[in-house]
Design an enzyme around this catalytic site. Structure first.
Site, mmCIF file in Angstrom:
data_model
loop_
_atom_site.group_PDB
_atom_site.id
_atom_site.type_symbol
_atom_site.label_atom_id
_atom_site.label_comp_id
_atom_site.label_asym_id
_atom_site.label_seq_id
_atom_site.Cartn_x
_atom_site.Cartn_y
_atom_site.Cartn_z
ATOM 1 N N ASN A 175 -9.556 20.303 14.859
ATOM 2 C CA ASN A 175 -9.429 20.727 13.462
ATOM 3 C C ASN A 175 -10.721 21.330 12.938
ATOM 4 O OD1 ASN A 175 -6.979 20.764 11.926
ATOM 5 N ND2 ASN A 175 -6.702 18.609 12.422
ATOM 6 N N ASP A 222 -9.310 16.569 8.229
ATOM 7 C CA ASP A 222 -8.588 17.737 8.740
ATOM 8 C C ASP A 222 -9.530 18.937 8.727
ATOM 9 O OD1 ASP A 222 -6.639 19.723 9.315
ATOM 10 O OD2 ASP A 222 -5.075 18.578 8.338
ATOM 11 N N GLU A 245 -2.393 25.980 6.029
ATOM 12 C CA GLU A 245 -3.661 25.673 6.698
ATOM 13 C C GLU A 245 -4.627 26.844 6.584
ATOM 14 O OE1 GLU A 245 -5.820 24.025 8.231
ATOM 15 O OE2 GLU A 245 -4.978 22.177 9.036
ATOM 16 N N ASN A 254 -4.513 25.707 16.919
ATOM 17 C CA ASN A 254 -4.632 25.025 15.636
ATOM 18 C C ASN A 254 -5.769 25.666 14.843
ATOM 19 O OD1 ASN A 254 -3.361 22.935 14.072
ATOM 20 N ND2 ASN A 254 -5.220 21.717 14.265
ATOM 21 N N ARG A 289 -0.294 24.356 21.402
ATOM 22 C CA ARG A 289 -0.406 25.477 20.473
ATOM 23 C C ARG A 289 -1.825 25.584 19.929
ATOM 24 N NH1 ARG A 289 -0.968 23.794 15.243
ATOM 25 N NH2 ARG A 289 0.001 21.847 14.541
#
Length: 280
Positions: free
Chosen positions: A143, A191, A15, A97, A95
Site C-alpha cells: 500500500n 492504507d 483509491e 495495488n 493484481r
C-alpha cells in the site's frame, strides 16, 4: 478540521488520489470498478475512463497521459487516450495495488494477491523504459509509499502488519527498514499515505474512519475523523497544495454510509509537496 465532499460517488474501492499539477486536476481510481477518474475542482469537470482490468493506481506521466498499475502489469495511457503495455507480467490471482512515483521519476508499483495471502505481493521499481526491479518480495498487501521532502527516506505500508515503516533511500539500495509507527488494534489498518512539506506522514485508516498525521519521529499529532469506515488514501492538491483529498471505499460493507466511495476533501489541512511525474 472538517471535511467537505469533493466528488460524490459510489466507488467500490476508491483509491490513489494524485494531484496532476500541470492539468490542475485530481486523478484517482476505483480499483475493483476498473475505472480511472479525474476531477477539476476549479470547474467541477469530471471524467471517467474504464480500463479492461482492475487498476490499482494511475499517475501522471512527464510527457502527458497516465501510467497505470493494472492487474497484469504496467500500462501507459498516451495523451490521445490510446493504451499500450509498458511491462506485462500476468500472475494468477494477483493484481496491482497502490503505486507512487519516486523523486527520480520511476514508478514504485505494489501488487497483492486477491486473497491477501502473506508473501503473495511485491513492491517493484519500474523505469520509463520498462525495466522492472523487485525491491520487496515478501509482501501481503502493498500500500502506501512515499518519500521525505529531501528524498532521503522512503515510507512504506504493508497493511496487515499495521506498521508505517521507514527506510533509508538516498542514492543506493533501500536499507535499514524500521517501524515509524504502529496502528493499535481496533483503530483500523494503515492504507495509503502522503508526506507533507514538513516531512510529516499522513495515513488513511482502512476500517478506522480517519486520517492520521505522524511527525518524522513517529509521534501521532493529528487525527481527522471521517464518517466512512473504509478510508483508503490521501493526497494534497489544489493550486497551493493545501487541500487534503481523501478516497474511500464501500466494498464489503452491508450498510454503507451514503458517502462511502466518495472523494472527500479537507481544505487548508496542511501543505503538500509537488509530486514528480513518471518519466516514461
Amino acid at each position: 478540521m472538517t471535511y467537505e465532499v469533493a466528488v460524490r460517488a459510489e466507488a467500490t474501492l476508491g483509491e490513489g488520489p494524485t494531484w496532476d499539477a500541470r492539468a490542475g486536476r485530481l486523478v484517482w481510481v476505483d480499483i475493483l470498478g476498473s475505472r480511472v477518474h479525474t476531477y477539476d475542482p476549479a470547474s467541477g469537470r469530471r471524467t471517467v475512463r474504464t480500463t479492461e482490468q482492475h487498476v490499482g493506481a494511475a499517475k501522471p506521466r512527464a510527457g502527458g497521459g497516465l501510467v497505470l498499475n493494472l492487474r497484469d502489469g504496467i500500462g501507459l495511457l498516451d495523451p490521445d487516450d490510446s493504451f499500450r503495455w509498458l511491462h506485462r507480467e500476468a500472475v494468477p490471482d494477483r493484481r496491482g495495488n497502490d503505486a507512487a512515483v519516486a523523486p527520480d521519476g520511476s514508478l514504485w508499483a505494489g501488487t497483492m494477491r486477491y486473497d491477501e495471502a502473506p508473501g503473495g505481493g511485491t513492491l517493484s521499481r519500474v523505469t520509463g523504459d520498462g525495466v522492472v526491479e523487485v525491491v520487496l518480495d515478501d509482501v501481503a498487501v502493498s500500500n502506501g509509499t512515499g518519500w521525505s521532502p529531501d528524498g532521503r527516506l522512503m515510507y512504506y505500508i504493508d497493511s496487515p502488519t499495521r506498521r508505517i515503516d521507514v527506510l533509508d533511500a538516498g542514492d543506493g539500495p533501500l536499507a535499514n527498514r524500521r517501524p515509524l509507527a504502529t496502528v493499535e488494534d481496533g483503530a483500523g489498518f494503515p492504507d495509503g499515505l502522503t508526506v507533507d512539506a514538513d516531512g510529516c506522514v499522513w495515513v488513511a485508516l482502512w476500517d478506522g474512519g480517519a486520517v492520521r498525521r505522524y511527525t518524522p519521529d513517529g509521534r501521532l499529532d493529528r487525527v481527522i475523523a471521517l464518517p466512512v469506515p473504509r478510508v483508503t488514501a490521501c493526497a494534497f492538491g489544489g493550486p497551493d497544495l493545501t487541500d487534503l483529498y481523501i478516497t474511500t471505499a464501500r466494498v464489503g460493507l452491508t450498510a454503507p454510509h451514503p458517502l462511502a466511495g466518495s472523494v472527500l476533501v479537507v481544505p487548508g489541512a496542511g501543505r503538500g509537496v509537488a509530486q514528480p511525474a513518471f518519466a516514461g
